[in-house]
Design a protein around this motif. Structure first.
Motif, PDB file in Angstrom:
ATOM      1  N   GLY A 176       0.801  -1.210   0.000  1.00 44.70           N
ATOM      2  CA  GLY A 176       0.000   0.000   0.000  1.00 44.70           C
ATOM      3  C   GLY A 176       0.836   1.262   0.000  1.00 44.70           C
ATOM      4  O   GLY A 176       0.524   2.241  -0.692  1.00 44.70           O
ATOM      5  N   ILE A 177       1.909   1.264   0.785  1.00 47.90           N
ATOM      6  CA  ILE A 177       2.755   2.457   0.869  1.00 47.90           C
ATOM      7  C   ILE A 177       3.485   2.688  -0.446  1.00 47.90           C
ATOM      8  O   ILE A 177       3.596   3.828  -0.919  1.00 47.90           O
ATOM      9  CB  ILE A 177       3.730   2.331   2.049  1.00 47.90           C
ATOM     10  N   TYR A 178       3.982   1.623  -1.069  1.00 46.76           N
ATOM     11  CA  TYR A 178       4.639   1.792  -2.368  1.00 46.76           C
ATOM     12  C   TYR A 178       3.663   2.311  -3.417  1.00 46.76           C
ATOM     13  O   TYR A 178       4.023   3.154  -4.255  1.00 46.76           O
ATOM     14  CB  TYR A 178       5.249   0.470  -2.832  1.00 46.76           C
ATOM     15  N   ALA A 179       2.435   1.810  -3.385  1.00 48.43           N
ATOM     16  CA  ALA A 179       1.440   2.295  -4.348  1.00 48.43           C
ATOM     17  C   ALA A 179       1.203   3.783  -4.156  1.00 48.43           C
ATOM     18  O   ALA A 179       1.113   4.552  -5.135  1.00 48.43           O
ATOM     19  CB  ALA A 179       0.142   1.507  -4.197  1.00 48.43           C
ATOM     20  N   ALA A 180       1.090   4.223  -2.904  1.00 44.80           N
ATOM     21  CA  ALA A 180       0.887   5.649  -2.633  1.00 44.80           C
ATOM     22  C   ALA A 180       2.071   6.475  -3.107  1.00 44.80           C
ATOM     23  O   ALA A 180       1.902   7.558  -3.686  1.00 44.80           O
ATOM     24  CB  ALA A 180       0.662   5.857  -1.135  1.00 44.80           C
ATOM     25  N   ASP A 181       3.269   5.973  -2.880  1.00 44.89           N
ATOM     26  CA  ASP A 181       4.483   6.685  -3.280  1.00 44.89           C
ATOM     27  C   ASP A 181       4.560   6.822  -4.797  1.00 44.89           C
ATOM     28  O   ASP A 181       4.794   7.917  -5.338  1.00 44.89           O
ATOM     29  CB  ASP A 181       5.700   5.928  -2.746  1.00 44.89           C
ATOM     30  N   ILE A 182       4.345   5.709  -5.495  1.00 43.35           N
ATOM     31  CA  ILE A 182       4.432   5.716  -6.960  1.00 43.35           C
ATOM     32  C   ILE A 182       3.360   6.623  -7.562  1.00 43.35           C
ATOM     33  O   ILE A 182       3.612   7.384  -8.498  1.00 43.35           O
ATOM     34  CB  ILE A 182       4.316   4.276  -7.496  1.00 43.35           C
ATOM     35  N   LEU A 183       2.159   6.569  -6.996  1.00 36.71           N
ATOM     36  CA  LEU A 183       1.057   7.381  -7.526  1.00 36.71           C
ATOM     37  C   LEU A 183       1.316   8.871  -7.343  1.00 36.71           C
ATOM     38  O   LEU A 183       1.130   9.667  -8.274  1.00 36.71           O
ATOM     39  CB  LEU A 183      -0.250   6.980  -6.841  1.00 36.71           C
ATOM     40  N   THR A 184       1.741   9.280  -6.150  1.00 40.88           N
ATOM     41  CA  THR A 184       1.930  10.714  -5.908  1.00 40.88           C
ATOM     42  C   THR A 184       3.124  11.265  -6.696  1.00 40.88           C
ATOM     43  O   THR A 184       3.146  12.453  -7.038  1.00 40.88           O
ATOM     44  CB  THR A 184       2.117  10.992  -4.411  1.00 40.88           C
ATOM     45  N   LYS A 185       4.099  10.420  -6.992  1.00 41.72           N
ATOM     46  CA  LYS A 185       5.218  10.876  -7.816  1.00 41.72           C
ATOM     47  C   LYS A 185       4.816  10.984  -9.287  1.00 41.72           C
ATOM     48  O   LYS A 185       5.319  11.850 -10.004  1.00 41.72           O
ATOM     49  CB  LYS A 185       6.404   9.928  -7.655  1.00 41.72           C
ATOM     50  N   ALA A 186       3.924  10.101  -9.719  1.00 39.90           N
ATOM     51  CA  ALA A 186       3.512  10.113 -11.127  1.00 39.90           C
ATOM     52  C   ALA A 186       2.426  11.144 -11.412  1.00 39.90           C
ATOM     53  O   ALA A 186       2.303  11.604 -12.552  1.00 39.90           O
ATOM     54  CB  ALA A 186       3.012   8.726 -11.528  1.00 39.90           C
ATOM     55  N   ALA A 187       1.648  11.481 -10.393  1.00 36.60           N
ATOM     56  CA  ALA A 187       0.519  12.399 -10.592  1.00 36.60           C
ATOM     57  C   ALA A 187       0.624  13.549  -9.590  1.00 36.60           C
ATOM     58  O   ALA A 187       0.238  13.401  -8.427  1.00 36.60           O
ATOM     59  CB  ALA A 187      -0.805  11.658 -10.416  1.00 36.60           C
ATOM     60  N   PRO A 188       1.142  14.691  -9.989  1.00 40.38           N
ATOM     61  CA  PRO A 188       1.339  15.821  -9.063  1.00 40.38           C
ATOM     62  C   PRO A 188       0.042  16.320  -8.426  1.00 40.38           C
ATOM     63  O   PRO A 188       0.086  16.999  -7.402  1.00 40.38           O
ATOM     64  CB  PRO A 188       1.976  16.897  -9.948  1.00 40.38           C
ATOM     65  N   ASN A 189      -1.104  16.013  -9.045  1.00 38.35           N
ATOM     66  CA  ASN A 189      -2.384  16.482  -8.506  1.00 38.35           C
ATOM     67  C   ASN A 189      -3.028  15.460  -7.578  1.00 38.35           C
ATOM     68  O   ASN A 189      -4.167  15.650  -7.131  1.00 38.35           O
ATOM     69  CB  ASN A 189      -3.348  16.804  -9.645  1.00 38.35           C
ATOM     70  N   ALA A 190      -2.320  14.367  -7.255  1.00 43.65           N
ATOM     71  CA  ALA A 190      -2.919  13.279  -6.468  1.00 43.65           C
ATOM     72  C   ALA A 190      -2.601  13.410  -4.987  1.00 43.65           C
ATOM     73  O   ALA A 190      -1.490  13.789  -4.595  1.00 43.65           O
ATOM     74  CB  ALA A 190      -2.424  11.927  -6.982  1.00 43.65           C
ATOM     75  N   PRO A 249       3.579  15.244   2.439  1.00 39.38           N
ATOM     76  CA  PRO A 249       2.364  16.006   2.786  1.00 39.38           C
ATOM     77  C   PRO A 249       1.145  15.601   1.960  1.00 39.38           C
ATOM     78  O   PRO A 249       0.021  15.971   2.308  1.00 39.38           O
ATOM     79  CB  PRO A 249       2.768  17.456   2.507  1.00 39.38           C
ATOM     80  N   ARG A 250       1.373  14.845   0.886  1.00 35.56           N
ATOM     81  CA  ARG A 250       0.249  14.413   0.049  1.00 35.56           C
ATOM     82  C   ARG A 250      -0.199  12.989   0.364  1.00 35.56           C
ATOM     83  O   ARG A 250      -1.085  12.453  -0.308  1.00 35.56           O
ATOM     84  CB  ARG A 250       0.604  14.549  -1.429  1.00 35.56           C
ATOM     85  N   ILE A 251       0.408  12.393   1.377  1.00 41.63           N
ATOM     86  CA  ILE A 251       0.021  11.042   1.813  1.00 41.63           C
ATOM     87  C   ILE A 251      -0.363  11.110   3.280  1.00 41.63           C
ATOM     88  O   ILE A 251       0.370  11.669   4.098  1.00 41.63           O
ATOM     89  CB  ILE A 251       1.167  10.044   1.594  1.00 41.63           C
ATOM     90  N   ARG A 252      -1.511  10.551   3.618  1.00 42.68           N
ATOM     91  CA  ARG A 252      -2.010  10.614   4.989  1.00 42.68           C
ATOM     92  C   ARG A 252      -2.314   9.198   5.492  1.00 42.68           C
ATOM     93  O   ARG A 252      -2.991   8.432   4.822  1.00 42.68           O
ATOM     94  CB  ARG A 252      -3.271  11.486   5.022  1.00 42.68           C
ATOM     95  N   PHE A 253      -1.794   8.876   6.680  1.00 42.11           N
ATOM     96  CA  PHE A 253      -2.084   7.589   7.304  1.00 42.11           C
ATOM     97  C   PHE A 253      -3.271   7.739   8.250  1.00 42.11           C
ATOM     98  O   PHE A 253      -3.300   8.640   9.094  1.00 42.11           O
ATOM     99  CB  PHE A 253      -0.863   7.085   8.079  1.00 42.11           C
ATOM    100  N   ILE A 254      -4.252   6.830   8.104  1.00 43.72           N
ATOM    101  CA  ILE A 254      -5.415   6.791   8.999  1.00 43.72           C
ATOM    102  C   ILE A 254      -5.537   5.361   9.501  1.00 43.72           C
ATOM    103  O   ILE A 254      -5.927   4.460   8.755  1.00 43.72           O
ATOM    104  CB  ILE A 254      -6.711   7.226   8.278  1.00 43.72           C
TER     105      ILE A 254
END
Length: 447
Positions: free
Chosen positions: A16-30, A70-75
């Motif tokens: 899950g964390i890798y998916a979040a990392d890859i997504l936010t790096k690939a999509a600046p608006n994510a 700052p674009r990834i939040r853990f809940i």
């Protein structure tokens, strides 16, 4: 897609964390919210890696850096399907990635598997790793123990059972685990592999660690140290397998050493029955001797052996559990998908729903495979972005507050992390884990 892309990831392990990392790096608006049913991040890195594996646990450093974004939040402390339903998440996010992993034991269908003293290896791992949802006590009463399996988890289970408690005291094990291992009367641990040494699944590092204890004599029994042409071809093709075989052959040929505990390695022995009764519990493990068939596979010989043990641990693989209201393939233990796009039971894509990690591909592969897996899923999501159903509501946290869901946060984890490190410092340990769920939540919330 001009509007911001809001994605939920369910599962705060490496996948899950890798998916979040890859997504936010690939999509600046994510932006990404990572939800987990545990109050803490890191999944099986925190609750599935043996405590005497500090090198593997160093992966947490990299995961921590990702979660600082700052674009990834853990809940945390959010049980998907209970505290929040799939259809509710659809209101807050444009897409959801399921990354819940696999933390249950694969079943072993042999007589006696349900006897007292027959355990799942994954359950034992959860206990010694201080998982909040398993009992605090473990019945370590056997002097002779069998472990079934030829992978890293089986090796971990065998090693922890064989080591003395004081050897593990320098690690992060909780006090209840130390006390349980301290009282263990074990003298002999037997590890059984159905196939030969040319088919083992553990890594050279895991294997060598068996022999690092000054209190444990590792004994490789020569019966079963056999190779056919299929085995030799596999050894020639894979350097890590050759390294394992070399170690096993060296151990098999060396002189005995006088140590108080023994860890026996048996090859070409398939579990056939766990012997005992509901009254006595386990009294033996019955195995059938196997023979190689020339291609690396095995077949039974009809020759059986009863091994004097009082406990049996099966460690033949992890298994994912079904996710509420989502399609699930019970045969493979995975969510049906096409390049990470979740499919319903008729093979049609479920809009906005994706999967990655072990729930997607099954519990195989190492961390590197997880990154590749997440990259594929994120690529599919980004290809679909123009057609994703748009979120209709804003931040999920006020909704959870109104529902009275006691979630934890990244700042809360940092408080708990600091607390655990503080518990270990006076004893020269990196940390001591807090185990009870509510205690973790209270510390996270500054109570």
């Amino acid at each position: 897609m001009d509007r911001p892309l809001r994605v939920a990831v369910v599962g705060a392990g490496p996948a899950g964390i890798y998916a979040a990392d890859i997504l936010t790096k690939a999509a600046p608006n994510a932006t990404v919210d990572i939800l987990d049913r545990l109050p803490t991040p890191y999944g099986l890195i925190r609750y599935g890696v043996a405590p005497d594996h500090p090198r593997i646990k160093e992966i947490i450093v990299a995961l921590h850096n990702v979660l600082e974004s700052p674009r990834i939040r853990f809940i945390g402390n959010i049980d998907y399907g209970v505290d929040v339903k799939p259809e509710e998440l659809e209101q807050f996010y444009d897409a959801t990635i399921i990354a819940t992993g696999a933390d249950k034991d694969r079943e072993l269908d042999i007589p006696g598997i349900d006897l007292p003293g027959s355990f799942g290896g994954a359950d034992f791992v959860s206990w010694y790793d201080g998982h909040p949802d398993v009992p605090r006590e473990w019945p370590l009463t056997a002097t002779k123990v069998a472990v079934i399996g030829a992978g890293n988890v089986a090796v971990d289970v065998a090693r922890v059972l064989a080591k003395t408690a004081d050897e593990l005291l320098e690690t992060e094990i909780p006090e209840n685990v130390y006390q349980g291992l301290l009282a263990s009367p074990v003298t002999d641990v037997h590890l059984f592999s159905r196939r030969g040494p040319g088919q083992v699944k553990f890594t050279p590092m895991e294997l060598r660690e068996l022999d690092e204890s000054p209190n444990v004599e590792v004994i490789v029994h020569p019966e079963g140290m056999e190779f056919d042409e299929g085995s030799l071809a596999a050894i020639r093709a894979k350097r890590s397998l050759k390294m394992c075989v070399d170690v096993l052959q060296n151990w098999c040929a060396r002189d005995p050493r006088d140590r108080p505990r023994r860890l026996h390695l048996h090859f070409l022995q398939a579990p056939a029955e766990i012997v005992g009764s509901p009254e006595t519990g386990v009294t033996a493990l019955r195995t059938e001797t196997q023979e190689l068939t020339g291609d690396g596979n095995v077949r039974g010989t009809g020759e059986f052996t009863d091994w004097d043990v009082q406990a049996v641990y099966r460690a033949i693989g992890y298994l994912s559990k079904p996710i509420a209201d989502l399609p699930f393939d019970h045969a493979t233990g995975t969510i049906p998908h096409d390049a990470g796009r979740v499919l319903d039971l008729d093979g049609n894509r479920v809009p906005g729903l994706y999967a990655t990690g072990w729930i997607k591909r099954g519990p195989v592969g190492l961390i590197g495979h997880t990154k590749k897996d997440a990259s594929e899923t994120v690529a599919s999501l980004l290809e679909d972005v123009a057609n994703l159903p748009a979120a209709t509501r804003d931040d999920v946290l006020p909704y959870l507050d109104r529902r009275g869901v006691g979630y934890t946060t990244w700042d809360g984890w940092k408080r708990l992390d600091e607390h655990e490190i503080g518990l270990g410092a006076p004893h020269g340990r990196k940390r001591v884990k807090v185990v009870p769920r509510q205690h973790m939540i209270d510390i996270s919330n500054g109570i």
